[in-house]
Design a protein around this motif. Sequence first.
Motif, PDB file in Angstrom:
ATOM      1  N   ASN A   1      46.486  52.398  31.004  1.00 48.86           N
ATOM      2  CA  ASN A   1      46.341  51.236  31.870  1.00 48.86           C
ATOM      3  C   ASN A   1      45.280  51.496  32.929  1.00 48.86           C
ATOM      4  N   PHE A   2      44.568  50.440  33.291  1.00 47.69           N
ATOM      5  CA  PHE A   2      43.569  50.529  34.339  1.00 47.69           C
ATOM      6  C   PHE A   2      43.951  49.581  35.471  1.00 47.69           C
ATOM      7  N   LYS A   3      43.889  50.085  36.669  1.00 46.00           N
ATOM      8  CA  LYS A   3      44.157  49.235  37.819  1.00 46.00           C
ATOM      9  C   LYS A   3      42.937  48.340  38.031  1.00 46.00           C
ATOM     10  N   ALA A   4      43.147  47.030  37.910  1.00 45.73           N
ATOM     11  CA  ALA A   4      42.020  46.101  37.957  1.00 45.73           C
ATOM     12  C   ALA A   4      42.279  44.966  38.946  1.00 45.73           C
ATOM     13  N   LYS A   5      41.196  44.397  39.432  1.00 43.81           N
ATOM     14  CA  LYS A   5      41.262  43.250  40.331  1.00 43.81           C
ATOM     15  C   LYS A   5      40.132  42.301  39.983  1.00 43.81           C
ATOM     16  N   ILE A   6      40.443  41.017  39.929  1.00 47.28           N
ATOM     17  CA  ILE A   6      39.403  40.014  39.720  1.00 47.28           C
ATOM     18  C   ILE A   6      38.722  39.755  41.059  1.00 47.28           C
ATOM     19  N   ILE A   7      37.390  39.851  41.066  1.00 51.62           N
ATOM     20  CA  ILE A   7      36.650  39.601  42.308  1.00 51.62           C
ATOM     21  C   ILE A   7      35.669  38.457  42.095  1.00 51.62           C
ATOM     22  N   TYR A   8      35.245  37.888  43.221  1.00 51.34           N
ATOM     23  CA  TYR A   8      34.378  36.719  43.199  1.00 51.34           C
ATOM     24  C   TYR A   8      33.147  36.978  44.067  1.00 51.34           C
ATOM     25  N   ALA A   9      32.245  36.006  44.055  1.00 44.65           N
ATOM     26  CA  ALA A   9      30.981  36.176  44.774  1.00 44.65           C
ATOM     27  C   ALA A   9      31.201  36.500  46.249  1.00 44.65           C
ATOM     28  N   GLN A  10      32.186  35.863  46.870  1.00 36.94           N
ATOM     29  CA  GLN A  10      32.431  36.125  48.286  1.00 36.94           C
ATOM     30  C   GLN A  10      32.863  37.570  48.525  1.00 36.94           C
ATOM     31  N   ASP A  11      33.609  38.142  47.582  1.00 37.21           N
ATOM     32  CA  ASP A  11      34.014  39.544  47.696  1.00 37.21           C
ATOM     33  C   ASP A  11      32.794  40.463  47.640  1.00 37.21           C
ATOM     34  N   ILE A  12      31.861  40.129  46.757  1.00 39.54           N
ATOM     35  CA  ILE A  12      30.645  40.939  46.626  1.00 39.54           C
ATOM     36  C   ILE A  12      29.776  40.796  47.868  1.00 39.54           C
ATOM     37  N   ASP A  13      29.610  39.572  48.335  1.00 41.39           N
ATOM     38  CA  ASP A  13      28.762  39.335  49.499  1.00 41.39           C
ATOM     39  C   ASP A  13      29.310  39.984  50.760  1.00 41.39           C
ATOM     40  N   ALA A  14      30.617  40.234  50.801  1.00 41.34           N
ATOM     41  CA  ALA A  14      31.221  40.867  51.975  1.00 41.34           C
ATOM     42  C   ALA A  14      30.819  42.330  52.105  1.00 41.34           C
ATOM     43  N   GLY A  15      30.316  42.923  51.013  1.00 41.85           N
ATOM     44  CA  GLY A  15      29.799  44.284  51.070  1.00 41.85           C
ATOM     45  C   GLY A  15      30.873  45.358  51.065  1.00 41.85           C
ATOM     46  N   ASP A  16      30.430  46.594  51.361  1.00 43.35           N
ATOM     47  CA  ASP A  16      31.315  47.770  51.395  1.00 43.35           C
ATOM     48  C   ASP A  16      32.032  47.938  50.052  1.00 43.35           C
ATOM     49  N   LEU A  17      31.336  47.672  48.965  1.00 42.05           N
ATOM     50  CA  LEU A  17      31.955  47.653  47.644  1.00 42.05           C
ATOM     51  C   LEU A  17      32.407  49.032  47.176  1.00 42.05           C
ATOM     52  N   LYS A  18      31.648  50.072  47.524  1.00 42.90           N
ATOM     53  CA  LYS A  18      31.969  51.406  47.001  1.00 42.90           C
ATOM     54  C   LYS A  18      33.289  51.927  47.553  1.00 42.90           C
ATOM     55  N   SER A  19      33.688  51.472  48.724  1.00 42.92           N
ATOM     56  CA  SER A  19      34.966  51.924  49.285  1.00 42.92           C
ATOM     57  C   SER A  19      36.156  51.239  48.607  1.00 42.92           C
ATOM     58  N   LYS A  20      35.869  50.189  47.822  1.00 45.60           N
ATOM     59  CA  LYS A  20      36.935  49.410  47.203  1.00 45.60           C
ATOM     60  C   LYS A  20      37.012  49.579  45.685  1.00 45.60           C
ATOM     61  N   PHE A  21      35.861  49.851  45.054  1.00 43.94           N
ATOM     62  CA  PHE A  21      35.819  49.841  43.595  1.00 43.94           C
ATOM     63  C   PHE A  21      35.032  51.026  43.040  1.00 43.94           C
ATOM     64  N   ASP A  22      35.430  51.462  41.850  1.00 44.33           N
ATOM     65  CA  ASP A  22      34.686  52.487  41.105  1.00 44.33           C
ATOM     66  C   ASP A  22      33.739  51.842  40.097  1.00 44.33           C
ATOM     67  N   VAL A  23      34.254  50.800  39.415  1.00 42.63           N
ATOM     68  CA  VAL A  23      33.507  50.120  38.364  1.00 42.63           C
ATOM     69  C   VAL A  23      33.634  48.615  38.560  1.00 42.63           C
ATOM     70  N   ILE A  24      32.527  47.910  38.376  1.00 46.13           N
ATOM     71  CA  ILE A  24      32.553  46.446  38.399  1.00 46.13           C
ATOM     72  C   ILE A  24      32.025  45.955  37.054  1.00 46.13           C
ATOM     73  N   ILE A  25      32.778  45.068  36.416  1.00 41.54           N
ATOM     74  CA  ILE A  25      32.410  44.522  35.114  1.00 41.54           C
ATOM     75  C   ILE A  25      31.960  43.075  35.288  1.00 41.54           C
ATOM     76  N   PHE A  26      30.789  42.767  34.763  1.00 44.37           N
ATOM     77  CA  PHE A  26      30.290  41.388  34.767  1.00 44.37           C
ATOM     78  C   PHE A  26      30.267  40.867  33.337  1.00 44.37           C
ATOM     79  N   VAL A  27      31.080  39.858  33.078  1.00 46.51           N
ATOM     80  CA  VAL A  27      31.098  39.231  31.762  1.00 46.51           C
ATOM     81  C   VAL A  27      29.936  38.243  31.679  1.00 46.51           C
ATOM     82  N   PRO A  28      29.608  37.738  30.493  1.00 51.43           N
ATOM     83  CA  PRO A  28      28.485  36.806  30.355  1.00 51.43           C
ATOM     84  C   PRO A  28      28.616  35.604  31.290  1.00 51.43           C
ATOM     85  N   GLY A  29      27.488  35.203  31.837  1.00 49.70           N
ATOM     86  CA  GLY A  29      27.443  34.030  32.702  1.00 49.70           C
ATOM     87  C   GLY A  29      27.631  34.319  34.174  1.00 49.70           C
ATOM     88  N   ALA A  30      27.907  35.578  34.530  1.00 48.05           N
ATOM     89  CA  ALA A  30      28.172  35.891  35.934  1.00 48.05           C
ATOM     90  C   ALA A  30      26.906  36.116  36.754  1.00 48.05           C
TER      91      ALA A  30
END
Length: 229
Positions: A1-30
């Motif tokens: 199992n992988f601990k996962a969270k769905i994130i949105y543009a506002q989450d990305i724009d808020a910055g400080d991503l490395k302190s929150k996530f190891d990997v970010i997956i972008f599916v087609p159309g993102a």
Amino acid sequence: NFKAKIIYAQDIDAGDLKSKFDVIIFVPGAIPAVSGQTNSITQSGPDPESIPAEFRSQTGRISQDKSIPELKKFLEQGGKIIASGSSTNIAYHLGLPVRNALVEMSPDGQERRLSNEKYYVPGSVLKVSVNNSVSSTWGMPSKADIYFNNNPVFRISTDAIAKGNIKPLLWFTDATPLRSGWAWGQAYLRDGITGFEAQIGKGKLVAFGPEITFRAQTHGAFKLLFNQL
């Protein structure tokens, strides 16, 4: 199992991503095309005031001016991004030495995408060669079948490959990769790269033209996603 969270543009724009996530997956159309490209799309959404308050954090779009710099910072600080399908547009946003392989020169000397009369591969299974000497493709055979639906195919700077800055992962070796379905003008795919990884700062971008998370993707390609996690 992988601990996962769905994130949105506002989450990305808020910055400080490395302190929150190891990997970010972008599916087609993102990830949208770079502004000014012939296939770029102007995206708009509903008025946030018309959205119930509890869902407003899910509104917004990935943008060149706010989102891309935060994603670049995430990579430079050691994060990993997996992008598939059209979200491999992120490679262009980051200025990597890659370009669309499925183009031709127009009479006025400009590059243009191949027309559907010359090239069209809707929802077919194609054979690719696999660089299975790196962790991104561990456990994969030297040849694999992938589900392909007019997905991105790249040319990569030979200098970048020679220096090891970008490593091809999947590519079309011959002019007849079709295994099942229909591929009009499949010869244009020969030598095109449809999967690669690029070192960016301390982190890594892993880009796959085929939609490796698509429900009809061949079972043999599952490692392309799970190896990254």
